[in-house]
Motif scaffolding. Sequence first.
Motif, PDB file in Angstrom:
ATOM      1  N   LYS A 229       7.565  27.741  -0.473  1.00  0.00           N
ATOM      2  CA  LYS A 229       8.659  28.257  -0.060  1.00  0.00           C
ATOM      3  C   LYS A 229       8.579  29.343   1.138  1.00  0.00           C
ATOM      4  CE  LYS A 229      12.474  31.182  -1.716  1.00  0.00           C
ATOM      5  NZ  LYS A 229      13.137  32.120  -2.814  1.00  0.00           N
ATOM      6  N   TYR A 230       7.565  30.077   1.168  1.00  0.00           N
ATOM      7  CA  TYR A 230       7.112  30.862   2.367  1.00  0.00           C
ATOM      8  C   TYR A 230       6.716  29.843   3.453  1.00  0.00           C
ATOM      9  CZ  TYR A 230       4.234  33.628   5.284  1.00  0.00           C
ATOM     10  OH  TYR A 230       3.550  34.411   6.551  1.00  0.00           O
ATOM     11  N   LEU A 231       6.055  28.767   3.237  1.00  0.00           N
ATOM     12  CA  LEU A 231       5.737  27.994   4.496  1.00  0.00           C
ATOM     13  C   LEU A 231       6.994  27.269   5.212  1.00  0.00           C
ATOM     14  CD1 LEU A 231       2.737  25.919   2.913  1.00  0.00           C
ATOM     15  CD2 LEU A 231       2.656  27.951   4.678  1.00  0.00           C
ATOM     16  N   ALA A 232       8.019  26.842   4.078  1.00  0.00           N
ATOM     17  CA  ALA A 232       9.136  26.312   4.501  1.00  0.00           C
ATOM     18  C   ALA A 232      10.090  27.244   5.362  1.00  0.00           C
ATOM     19  CB  ALA A 232       9.925  25.841   3.442  1.00  0.00           C
TER      20      ALA A 232
ATOM     21  N   LEU B 230      12.351  18.764   3.533  1.00  0.00           N
ATOM     22  CA  LEU B 230      12.259  17.813   2.777  1.00  0.00           C
ATOM     23  C   LEU B 230      10.876  17.651   1.920  1.00  0.00           C
ATOM     24  CD1 LEU B 230      12.993  14.910   1.454  1.00  0.00           C
ATOM     25  CD2 LEU B 230      11.931  13.889   3.281  1.00  0.00           C
ATOM     26  N   GLY B 231       9.809  18.355   2.497  1.00  0.00           N
ATOM     27  CA  GLY B 231       8.650  18.504   1.904  1.00  0.00           C
ATOM     28  C   GLY B 231       8.464  19.439   0.589  1.00  0.00           C
ATOM     29  N   TYR B 232       9.307  20.651   1.189  1.00  0.00           N
ATOM     30  CA  TYR B 232       9.472  21.631   0.168  1.00  0.00           C
ATOM     31  C   TYR B 232      10.288  21.238  -1.159  1.00  0.00           C
ATOM     32  CZ  TYR B 232      11.026  26.140  -1.906  1.00  0.00           C
ATOM     33  OH  TYR B 232      11.479  27.005  -2.923  1.00  0.00           O
ATOM     34  N   GLU B 233      11.391  20.438  -0.721  1.00  0.00           N
ATOM     35  CA  GLU B 233      12.350  19.758  -2.179  1.00  0.00           C
ATOM     36  C   GLU B 233      11.381  19.127  -3.030  1.00  0.00           C
ATOM     37  OE1 GLU B 233      15.187  20.994  -2.736  1.00  0.00           O
ATOM     38  OE2 GLU B 233      15.105  22.473  -1.416  1.00  0.00           O
ATOM     39  N   GLU B 234      10.474  18.023  -2.397  1.00  0.00           N
ATOM     40  CA  GLU B 234       9.619  17.527  -3.201  1.00  0.00           C
ATOM     41  C   GLU B 234       8.764  18.212  -4.090  1.00  0.00           C
ATOM     42  OE1 GLU B 234       7.810  14.870  -0.385  1.00  0.00           O
ATOM     43  OE2 GLU B 234       9.356  13.366   0.050  1.00  0.00           O
ATOM     44  N   ILE B 235       8.199  19.429  -3.708  1.00  0.00           N
ATOM     45  CA  ILE B 235       7.453  20.084  -4.383  1.00  0.00           C
ATOM     46  C   ILE B 235       8.169  20.796  -5.372  1.00  0.00           C
ATOM     47  CG2 ILE B 235       5.880  22.097  -4.377  1.00  0.00           C
ATOM     48  CD1 ILE B 235       5.064  21.172  -1.301  1.00  0.00           C
TER      49      ILE B 235
END
Length: 201
Positions: A27-30, A38-43
């Motif tokens: 979340k911090y990286l996003a 999209l990558g954050y949502e997949e995680i």
Amino acid sequence: MSWLKNKRGNAAPTINHRLSDIRGFCKYLAKKKAITSLGYEEIREIEDAIDERVTEFTWLSIDDIKSILEQISTSRDAIRDRFLFSLLYESGARIDEVLSLTLKDIKPAAGGEADVHFFGKRRKHMITPLSNEIWNQFQNYCKKYHPEKECDALLFYTFRSKRRNKMSRDNIARILTWPLQYRNNPFLYADNNSNEEGCTS
């Protein structure tokens, strides 16, 4: 997550704790745009591990509790033990929450009943009503174990090195072991008139 389970042999609570940490970091990286949304949502959509060790829960009935309390009533510290387990059962609180109570956290309410005030994480305040029976037990308990009525004193305590210390979960386990050995119920072996005297500050 599969590596934690299959290679490390971690149980579900540990795996889910690690997953929560990963989600928080991602979340911090996003936010910093270091990864895509999209990558954050997949995680985020990775499912928590299921704790396969828990197959079923068996709840104590009212009769089971009464039977335990009857056995406790013959112990050396019957007044303390009966009040402790009655308070746990009626409040529905965690053991650690009850063991953290101080004398001032139980207060008289209307109709001879009482309220118990719990303070959880971040001092979250929760009030739970208690019956007249628990209030009477509290009064009797205080007469023997808290005659000085110090408001900030721990409600339940043990003596170590001639000093009062917070009662531990191990103490609770030892208290409960004695009455249970007289109960022929296998599932249990799983892991006066009230007055309204207050405490003094």
